[in-house]
Design a protein around this motif. Structure first.
Motif, PDB file in Angstrom:
ATOM      1  N   CYS A 179      -6.169   1.695   2.152  1.00 57.88           N
ATOM      2  CA  CYS A 179      -5.515   0.433   1.812  1.00 57.88           C
ATOM      3  C   CYS A 179      -4.912  -0.217   3.054  1.00 57.88           C
ATOM      4  O   CYS A 179      -4.461   0.470   3.971  1.00 57.88           O
ATOM      5  CB  CYS A 179      -4.409   0.714   0.784  1.00 57.88           C
ATOM      6  N   GLU A 198      -2.372  -3.761   4.030  1.00 63.67           N
ATOM      7  CA  GLU A 198      -1.540  -4.847   3.508  1.00 63.67           C
ATOM      8  C   GLU A 198      -1.828  -6.157   4.236  1.00 63.67           C
ATOM      9  O   GLU A 198      -1.761  -6.210   5.468  1.00 63.67           O
ATOM     10  CB  GLU A 198      -0.064  -4.488   3.648  1.00 63.67           C
ATOM     11  N   VAL A 206      -8.617  -2.905  -0.201  1.00 62.24           N
ATOM     12  CA  VAL A 206      -8.682  -1.534  -0.707  1.00 62.24           C
ATOM     13  C   VAL A 206     -10.125  -1.027  -0.698  1.00 62.24           C
ATOM     14  O   VAL A 206     -11.032  -1.702  -1.182  1.00 62.24           O
ATOM     15  CB  VAL A 206      -8.119  -1.448  -2.143  1.00 62.24           C
ATOM     16  N   CYS A 209       0.840  -1.202   0.000  1.00 54.17           N
ATOM     17  CA  CYS A 209       0.000   0.000   0.000  1.00 54.17           C
ATOM     18  C   CYS A 209       0.871   1.246   0.000  1.00 54.17           C
ATOM     19  O   CYS A 209       1.264   1.738   1.057  1.00 54.17           O
ATOM     20  CB  CYS A 209      -0.916  -0.001   1.224  1.00 54.17           C
ATOM     21  N   ALA A 228      -0.860  -1.878  -5.116  1.00 53.59           N
ATOM     22  CA  ALA A 228      -1.620  -3.082  -4.739  1.00 53.59           C
ATOM     23  C   ALA A 228      -2.034  -3.908  -5.954  1.00 53.59           C
ATOM     24  O   ALA A 228      -2.579  -5.009  -5.801  1.00 53.59           O
ATOM     25  CB  ALA A 228      -2.855  -2.688  -3.931  1.00 53.59           C
ATOM     26  N   PHE A 240      -2.246   4.084  -4.177  1.00 54.61           N
ATOM     27  CA  PHE A 240      -2.272   2.648  -3.882  1.00 54.61           C
ATOM     28  C   PHE A 240      -2.271   1.758  -5.137  1.00 54.61           C
ATOM     29  O   PHE A 240      -2.722   0.610  -5.103  1.00 54.61           O
ATOM     30  CB  PHE A 240      -3.466   2.287  -2.988  1.00 54.61           C
ATOM     31  N   ALA A 250      -3.933  -7.153  -0.680  1.00 54.41           N
ATOM     32  CA  ALA A 250      -4.305  -5.898  -0.023  1.00 54.41           C
ATOM     33  C   ALA A 250      -5.816  -5.752   0.010  1.00 54.41           C
ATOM     34  O   ALA A 250      -6.528  -6.247  -0.863  1.00 54.41           O
ATOM     35  CB  ALA A 250      -3.677  -4.706  -0.749  1.00 54.41           C
TER      36      ALA A 250
END
Length: 196
Positions: free
Chosen positions: A188, A190, A166, A95, A103, A100, A164
């Motif tokens: 975001c 991880e 999101v 992220c 990702a 982002f 990820a």
């Protein structure tokens, strides 16, 4: 004779039940506290991940846990715009603010198109829209049977580069490939192997 008739009826009935079950959604969104708790599938669960915004500030967290019915994702965040917002699982556990893009695309080991209403879909990473309150908060549990936290599986969120979670600025239309016209990536988190 009656036994023969019963055998002829039972086979199609079981098949019909199987087809109806297969057509039902593998993803659901439920209120926190309403889901039944179950023992984790493996030592990787639950996984807690911080959620950051485009400025790199923490705005919430998500907890991922798994039982025999699939993965539950408990999302808690604040400071969002009220209304419906798309949330997806993406293919790379990185992220990098502000956009982002690090990702990658949606988590899609089945190589399908996006959207619950797309005849060529849906991605394993597609999830139901979130409902953000008037106060800009969200507290929801999303359940999906399309992914796992078990390492070594083709649909594992904990593969070599992780994945990820999101949140997007807009609502997912559940049809348009590749991302449901959901707009910018604004939050975001991880999902990576511990120790990475």
């Amino acid at each position: 004779m009656e036994v023969a008739i019963l055998k002829k009826l039972i086979g199609p009935t079981i098949m019909l039940l199987f087809i109806v079950g297969a057509c039902s959604s593998n993803k659901d969104i439920v209120e926190p506290g309403k889901q039944k708790e179950a023992a984790p599938v493996n030592a990787e669960t639950p996984i807690n991940i911080p959620l950051i915004n485009a400025e790199g500030e923490k705005v919430g967290e998500a907890e991922l846990s798994e039982n025999s019915k699939g993965v539950a994702i408990h999302v808690r965040a604040e400071g969002l715009e009220p209304g419906k917002m798309a949330i997806h699982l993406h293919e790379i556990g990185k992220c990098t603010p502000p956009d982002f893009q690090s990702a990658g695309a949606h988590f899609n080991p089945g190589h399908k198109e996006h959207g619950f209403h797309n005849p060529k879909g849906y991605h394993a990473g597609d999830l139901p829209n979130l409902e953000v309150t008037a106060e800009g908060k969200v507290d929801a549990v999303i359940k999906t049977a399309d992914v796992t936290l078990e390492r070594g599986k083709p649909n594992s969120l904990l593969d070599k580069d992780g994945s990820a979670l999101v949140i997007h600025a807009g609502e997912d239309d559940y049809v348009t490939d590749p991302a449901g016209n959901a707009g910018d990536r604004i939050v975001c988190g991880e999902i990576v192997k511990k120790g990475n």
